[in-house]
Enzyme design. Structure first.
Site, PDB file in Angstrom:
ATOM      1  N   GLY A   1      -2.299   5.061   6.779  1.00 40.69           N
ATOM      2  CA  GLY A   1      -2.941   5.330   5.494  1.00 40.69           C
ATOM      3  C   GLY A   1      -1.924   5.553   4.406  1.00 40.69           C
ATOM      4  O   GLY A   1      -0.839   6.063   4.644  1.00 40.69           O
TER       5      GLY A   1
ATOM      6  N   VAL B   1       7.156   6.485  12.752  1.00 38.24           N
ATOM      7  CA  VAL B   1       6.346   6.910  13.898  1.00 38.24           C
ATOM      8  C   VAL B   1       5.312   7.931  13.435  1.00 38.24           C
ATOM      9  O   VAL B   1       5.653   8.921  12.780  1.00 38.24           O
ATOM     10  CB  VAL B   1       7.202   7.563  14.993  1.00 38.24           C
ATOM     11  CG1 VAL B   1       6.332   7.971  16.181  1.00 38.24           C
ATOM     12  CG2 VAL B   1       8.316   6.633  15.454  1.00 38.24           C
TER      13      VAL B   1
ATOM     14  N   LYS C   1       7.189   2.447  18.552  1.00 31.00           N
ATOM     15  CA  LYS C   1       7.224   3.879  18.228  1.00 31.00           C
ATOM     16  C   LYS C   1       7.741   4.675  19.422  1.00 31.00           C
ATOM     17  O   LYS C   1       8.546   5.591  19.289  1.00 31.00           O
ATOM     18  CB  LYS C   1       5.830   4.346  17.822  1.00 31.00           C
ATOM     19  CG  LYS C   1       5.373   3.760  16.480  1.00 31.00           C
ATOM     20  CD  LYS C   1       3.891   4.004  16.242  1.00 31.00           C
ATOM     21  CE  LYS C   1       3.448   3.447  14.891  1.00 31.00           C
ATOM     22  NZ  LYS C   1       1.969   3.399  14.764  1.00 31.00           N
TER      23      LYS C   1
ATOM     24  N   LYS D   1       9.236   0.454  11.624  1.00 28.45           N
ATOM     25  CA  LYS D   1       9.460   0.753  13.044  1.00 28.45           C
ATOM     26  C   LYS D   1      10.079  -0.410  13.795  1.00 28.45           C
ATOM     27  O   LYS D   1      10.828  -0.219  14.750  1.00 28.45           O
ATOM     28  CB  LYS D   1       8.168   1.211  13.712  1.00 28.45           C
ATOM     29  CG  LYS D   1       7.072   0.139  13.790  1.00 28.45           C
ATOM     30  CD  LYS D   1       5.723   0.692  14.179  1.00 28.45           C
ATOM     31  CE  LYS D   1       4.999   1.321  13.038  1.00 28.45           C
ATOM     32  NZ  LYS D   1       4.596   0.490  11.902  1.00 28.45           N
TER      33      LYS D   1
ATOM     34  N   GLU E   1      -5.046  -5.575  10.896  1.00 29.55           N
ATOM     35  CA  GLU E   1      -4.547  -6.725  10.147  1.00 29.55           C
ATOM     36  C   GLU E   1      -5.212  -8.016  10.596  1.00 29.55           C
ATOM     37  O   GLU E   1      -5.847  -8.060  11.643  1.00 29.55           O
ATOM     38  CB  GLU E   1      -3.021  -6.816  10.346  1.00 29.55           C
ATOM     39  CG  GLU E   1      -2.320  -5.618   9.712  1.00 29.55           C
ATOM     40  CD  GLU E   1      -0.808  -5.685   9.862  1.00 29.55           C
ATOM     41  OE1 GLU E   1      -0.247  -6.748   9.529  1.00 29.55           O
ATOM     42  OE2 GLU E   1      -0.211  -4.684  10.290  1.00 29.55           O
TER      43      GLU E   1
ATOM     44  N   GLU F   1      11.177   8.954   9.067  1.00 35.59           N
ATOM     45  CA  GLU F   1      10.061   9.789   9.522  1.00 35.59           C
ATOM     46  C   GLU F   1       8.759   8.994   9.617  1.00 35.59           C
ATOM     47  O   GLU F   1       7.994   9.138  10.560  1.00 35.59           O
ATOM     48  CB  GLU F   1       9.887  10.975   8.566  1.00 35.59           C
ATOM     49  CG  GLU F   1       8.758  11.938   8.894  1.00 35.59           C
ATOM     50  CD  GLU F   1       8.931  12.616  10.236  1.00 35.59           C
ATOM     51  OE1 GLU F   1       9.790  13.489  10.367  1.00 35.59           O
ATOM     52  OE2 GLU F   1       8.210  12.254  11.189  1.00 35.59           O
TER      53      GLU F   1
ATOM     54  N   ASP G   1       3.195  -2.359  18.606  1.00 33.44           N
ATOM     55  CA  ASP G   1       3.341  -1.268  17.648  1.00 33.44           C
ATOM     56  C   ASP G   1       3.612   0.058  18.380  1.00 33.44           C
ATOM     57  O   ASP G   1       4.533   0.797  18.035  1.00 33.44           O
ATOM     58  CB  ASP G   1       2.064  -1.164  16.798  1.00 33.44           C
ATOM     59  CG  ASP G   1       2.135  -0.031  15.804  1.00 33.44           C
ATOM     60  OD1 ASP G   1       2.712  -0.235  14.726  1.00 33.44           O
ATOM     61  OD2 ASP G   1       1.622   1.066  16.101  1.00 33.44           O
TER      62      ASP G   1
ATOM     63  N   THR H   1       0.822  -1.211   0.000  1.00 32.61           N
ATOM     64  CA  THR H   1       0.000   0.000   0.000  1.00 32.61           C
ATOM     65  C   THR H   1       0.860   1.266   0.000  1.00 32.61           C
ATOM     66  O   THR H   1       0.700   2.144  -0.849  1.00 32.61           O
ATOM     67  CB  THR H   1      -0.900   0.014   1.252  1.00 32.61           C
ATOM     68  OG1 THR H   1      -1.625  -1.209   1.285  1.00 32.61           O
ATOM     69  CG2 THR H   1      -1.870   1.170   1.208  1.00 32.61           C
TER      70      THR H   1
ATOM     71  N   ILE I   1       2.506  12.363  10.397  1.00 34.56           N
ATOM     72  CA  ILE I   1       2.859  13.451  11.321  1.00 34.56           C
ATOM     73  C   ILE I   1       4.374  13.665  11.299  1.00 34.56           C
ATOM     74  O   ILE I   1       5.129  12.718  11.502  1.00 34.56           O
ATOM     75  CB  ILE I   1       2.411  13.111  12.759  1.00 34.56           C
ATOM     76  CG1 ILE I   1       0.902  12.863  12.799  1.00 34.56           C
ATOM     77  CG2 ILE I   1       2.803  14.230  13.715  1.00 34.56           C
ATOM     78  CD1 ILE I   1       0.407  12.363  14.136  1.00 34.56           C
TER      79      ILE I   1
END
Lengths: 418, 418
Positions: free
Chosen positions: B304, B133, B206, B106, B191, B130, B202, B10, B137
């Site tokens: 996303g 995490v 981060k 990550k 998932e 970048e 997860d 994706t 953002i």
């Protein structure tokens, strides 16, 4: 390379502490070894009040701008005098003299944005102004970054710490506007002449800088529709709060299509359970929306000595680290012809309070509202009427309300944000 | 310089659209003229599924890593395969081959952070991450910037879009955990194996990346205390909501003194009227606190295709713009010895629900709670007991609760954030 400081007020002294007194980590963050060995310091301070205490300064106070402009050892000037004409002239003179400039002066940047950027480019130097918007919030740099990939189409935010402090305090304590403004003044959160803050000039300057950057054309302070918050009363906070809303002073601009820009600075009602309504006191929040990234929001201290000095010194570090590089960052382009479209794209229900001391006032208010919207709620209580309308364009409501003000002088109104 | 892409899932396809299909403004943002004339494109894609549709690709799908590692025209590799071992080996091999690397992985970064940074430095290339995490953002870049001036002492945030979507949906609709997880899976927000999200791995990865950066030493995934959200039920949302709270899944770390680090990943209750509780669905928020700047918060899409690809391509642009410069940015130092102190610094009242089907359960619950805190509110309703305690250290409550779970298996608890 040495640094000169113009102005030794609150922020100036904060910058001085960070750079010369090594309060932060400024001295250890240079990429080239030379600067790391003897990190640049402020060697001259232009300050017309020569009685000011600079502490154990290694710099000297000078009163003649030439002492800085003609000093070849000074490669970077940090302009923090405030005001308009003198700082504008100084920034121009510094850029022309081949000196990099960092400033926090939103009035100068918003008024002379394109001219100063061009001047910097022509002279092969860099102009930075992170602290001119949002105090310590890294919004200028972040916006530039996102614009490398995104078309930014919307900017909104709580951009003024003074008015947000006043509105937060009124909300917390049910206090009136005048007394809260006086309190803010007494603790240094508002200036003796609060006009720029409470009438929206400060917000519209910040919004004009962000909008010009994002939409790549010039949006001036005077292009921005603005309405102050001086008409708000404790009873408005009470009434809107009972409806589940919090009053915030919002700056908002939208790019519609390629060149149509809508702007507004006005009190707006946010749902109590929302991010915006929970930004309190001197904190600011700024939201930008890009076509790839979606919405990003940035929150932090919008004012104050340390936070603002942090942003200024960040700019200085940036410049000191790119000096001597072959490719300077590409300058912003502000050459798109933007149409200033007013407020017609902002829509929502409106809350309106009007004084109905005179017998005919109630009729005048209800008739006026009905010319533009249907009224959903009407409450008459004592000498006031409170109306909540159906959704309506801001331009239509504003026009109606300002006409109404001729016959019913004491009114306050705010759009309910949707 | 050409670019290679590892993985065409994706995010990979999003990156491909931005760079090769010119969906964003990537192509027009190079500082040096050469790159502007013929902006770098992805010429090879490593993808083990060779049936994948790459659209009207100018690149070619390769299945042998050597095709990329030994191709001197490729100077930048974007690693988006996910997983652990293969991507780790590929990133290492690319850095050793003198290629810059951008990744969103990550797991790999949090596990091999110091090693990979050192390897990049030794080979004179740059490693950027970048998108590892906070999705879109810009938190990694912003944290690095603030660290140039600030000592950062606290990081907290809603760092996982999947669990925030689940908790938001449960809150909005009064739905149960299992059915909401199933819904999230059906629309691609979770998932097939949701363990990493709902058990906190997860988030802790981060948090470990941000904490390692901020505190300048290594905090590993396994150093972070974590507790999942799988025990939450619709009734917990209902009960805590009636008390005025919203459940959020929070990652939080604090640097105390010079080297003591406290970390936690757990469900936490925020007041309904707060910023944190109004971050909904797949959005994330990350707060950092520095000694000069105070608190900054960053909000945006934590996951996303487009938002994450935006962050990846931002890293790629950064690298492409500094290639050839004399002074590369100073690498992070992660060499401070940090003490992992557990959760003792996090304090608050606790909400606890326990199943009291067995006759002795009620007594067991109340006795256990009383060993560590006084109980402020106890409600028995049907086969459950609900307790709100006096303020207590997280370490003490966690220990008590996990022991209690041996005799009363069905419990859920969350700290009330103060």
């Amino acid at each position: 390379m040495n640094i000169a400081l113009l102005g030794f007020g609150t922020i100036g002294s904060g910058v001085y502490e960070l750079i010369n007194l090594n309060k932060g980590k400024f001295g250890s963050n240079f990429t080239d070894l030379e600067s790391r060995k003897s990190s640049p310091v402020i060697t001259k301070v232009l300050e017309r009040d020569i009685t000011k205490d600079l502490g154990d300064s290694v710099g000297v106070v000078v009163t003649d701008p030439k002492e800085i402009l003609e000093d070849d050892s000074i490669g970077l000037v940090i302009a923090l005098m405030g005001g308009m004409d003198f700082e504008y002239e100084m920034i121009k003179a510094c850029l022309k003299a081949g000196k990099h400039v960092v400033t926090a002066n939103k009035a100068v940047i918003s008024e002379y944005f394109a001219e100063l950027l061009t001047l910097a480019e022509e002279n092969g130097v860099v102009l930075r102004y992170e602290a001119s918007v949002g105090g310590g919030i890294p919004i200028i740099g972040s916006l530039k970054e996102e614009m490398k990939i995104n078309r930014v189409t919307e900017i909104k935010g709580i951009l003024n710490g003074t008015t947000n402090f006043i509105l937060s305090k009124m909300t917390e304590e049910g206090a009136g506007f005048a007394e809260t403004l006086a309190l803010a003044q007494s603790i240094g959160f508002a200036e003796a002449d609060p006009t720029a803050d409470v009438e929206g000039y400060d917000v519209s300057r910040k919004l004009s800088i962000l909008s010009s950057m994002a939409y790549e054309g010039i949006i001036r302070d005077e292009d921005v529709y603005k309405r102050g918050i001086t008409d708000i009363r404790a009873v408005d906070i009470e009434m809107t709060s009972s409806l589940g809303y919090v009053v915030k002073y919002l700056g908002h601009s939208i790019l519609d299509g390629k060149c149509d820009v809508y702007t507004t600075v006005e009190p707006v009602l946010f749902k109590e359970v929302s991010m915006m309504s929970n930004v309190n006191s001197e904190f600011n929040i700024i939201s930008i929306t890009g076509d790839i990234i979606g919405e990003l929001q940035f929150y932090g201290k919008g004012a104050g000595k340390d936070a603002t000095a942090n942003a200024v010194v960040g700019d200085a570090l940036y410049i000191l680290n790119i000096v001597g590089e072959e490719n300077l960052p590409r300058p912003l382009r502000l050459n798109r012809n933007l149409n200033k479209m007013g407020t017609g794209l902002f829509k929502g229900k409106y809350y309106l309070r009007a004084n109905i001391d005179a017998e005919e006032n109630l009729d005048q208010v209800l008739t006026a509202v009905e010319t533009v919207a249907s009224r959903k709620t009407v409450i008459v209580n004592g000498n006031s009427v409170y109306v909540v309308t159906s959704p309506i364009a801001a331009s239509d409501f504003n026009e109606m309300a300002e006409k109404l003000r001729e016959s019913v002088p004491e009114i306050f109104y705010a759009r309910i944000y949707e």
